[in-house]
Design an enzyme around this catalytic site. Structure first.
Site, PDB file in Angstrom:
ATOM      1  N   TYR A 177     -70.986 -23.773  -6.884  1.00  0.00           N
ATOM      2  CA  TYR A 177     -71.329 -25.078  -7.471  1.00  0.00           C
ATOM      3  C   TYR A 177     -72.684 -24.959  -8.154  1.00  0.00           C
ATOM      4  CZ  TYR A 177     -74.764 -26.090  -3.786  1.00  0.00           C
ATOM      5  OH  TYR A 177     -75.854 -26.044  -2.956  1.00  0.00           O
ATOM      6  N   CYS A 178     -72.951 -25.923  -9.045  1.00  0.00           N
ATOM      7  CA  CYS A 178     -74.269 -25.943  -9.686  1.00  0.00           C
ATOM      8  C   CYS A 178     -74.711 -27.393  -9.909  1.00  0.00           C
ATOM      9  CB  CYS A 178     -74.306 -25.091 -10.950  1.00  0.00           C
ATOM     10  SG  CYS A 178     -73.073 -25.485 -12.196  1.00  0.00           S
ATOM     11  N   ARG A 179     -75.003 -27.774 -11.146  1.00  0.00           N
ATOM     12  CA  ARG A 179     -75.651 -29.062 -11.398  1.00  0.00           C
ATOM     13  C   ARG A 179     -74.695 -30.238 -11.534  1.00  0.00           C
ATOM     14  NH1 ARG A 179     -79.042 -25.772 -15.701  1.00  0.00           N
ATOM     15  NH2 ARG A 179     -80.879 -25.199 -14.448  1.00  0.00           N
ATOM     16  N   CYS A 183     -71.347 -28.157 -15.603  1.00  0.00           N
ATOM     17  CA  CYS A 183     -72.389 -27.125 -15.547  1.00  0.00           C
ATOM     18  C   CYS A 183     -71.741 -25.753 -15.733  1.00  0.00           C
ATOM     19  CB  CYS A 183     -73.135 -27.189 -14.224  1.00  0.00           C
ATOM     20  SG  CYS A 183     -74.425 -25.951 -14.057  1.00  0.00           S
ATOM     21  N   TYR A 207     -74.227 -30.494  -6.935  1.00  0.00           N
ATOM     22  CA  TYR A 207     -75.063 -30.934  -5.827  1.00  0.00           C
ATOM     23  C   TYR A 207     -75.392 -32.429  -5.884  1.00  0.00           C
ATOM     24  CZ  TYR A 207     -79.183 -31.800  -3.003  1.00  0.00           C
ATOM     25  OH  TYR A 207     -80.079 -32.345  -2.123  1.00  0.00           O
TER      26      TYR A 207
END
Length: 224
Positions: A177-179, A183, A207
């Site tokens: 996962y990221c932003r 993303c 997140y």
């Protein structure tokens, strides 16, 4: 100033928020701030803007009530005024995705080609992580990870992914996962992991959405 036309005056105040959102650079700055508090200089660097231009955008966001600021020494730090700003960004993305053909085309041609599999929902990831069935990796830069991350997630910045391949348990699925949902870091991470023969999927968003949903997170004050 109130003119005596309540409805018009009220909508004019709503329009202040809409005006603040009517610039792509400001939307991107809000996404960066959704990861955690940052200085003007840090935001300018990650956004690829000048400090002066970044400061002007942030002032407009502050005047519309979307961000707050504080001064520490010679630096000014900004943060979102509330998690509901994340919800506003998500709603904007969702509406644009449903009603603008250009958005659908861009997502399909640039992101979906990297990973066409359905991402894993938040609640499913939480369950599988608690059962020890997946390894969760946060592919954001270290400073964003340090500001807060999914509980139990390991920070593996995209640029360092290859050097961490030997740390993943054989046969265990990896979830990146990221932003946020668009993303590119997570899409690229999943594509690279699959190229190496590993099982990998993306979280359905990022997140900020995980945190807003009230799911377990680790923050600086709670991280040991």
């Amino acid at each position: 100033m109130v003119s005596g036309h309540f409805k018009q005056d009220l909508f004019a105040q709503f329009a202040r928020v809409g005006k603040a959102l009517s610039n792509g650079n400001r939307l991107e700055l809000l996404e960066f701030l959704a990861q955690g508090e940052r200085s003007v200089e840090s935001l300018a660097k990650v956004a690829g803007l000048s400090v002066a231009n970044t400061s002007q955008h942030l002032q407009q966001l502050r005047q519309s009530g979307l961000v707050n600021s504080r001064k520490q020494g010679l630096k000014v730090y900004y943060r979102l005024s509330g998690d509901d700003v994340i919800g506003l960004l998500d709603a904007l993305r969702a509406v644009a995705g449903r009603h603008l053909a250009e958005v659908e085309h861009m997502v399909t041609s640039y992101l979906t080609v990297k990973d066409s599999l359905e991402p894993i929902p938040r609640e499913e990831l939480l369950r599988r992580a608690r059962e020890g069935l997946v390894t969760v990796i946060d592919v954001r830069p270290p400073e964003e990870y340090a500001s807060g991350h999914v509980t139990g997630a390991v920070n593996v910045p995209l640029a360092e992914l290859e050097s961490h391949l030997g740390e993943f348990a054989a046969g265990q699925e990896i979830v990146a996962y990221c932003r946020g949902p668009h993303c590119v870091l997570a899409f690229d991470a999943v594509a690279r992991l699959r190229e190496k023969g590993l099982q990998a999927r993306r979280l359905e968003d990022g997140y900020p959405e995980w945190k807003m949903a009230g799911l377990p997170v680790e923050k600086p004050e709670t991280t040991k």
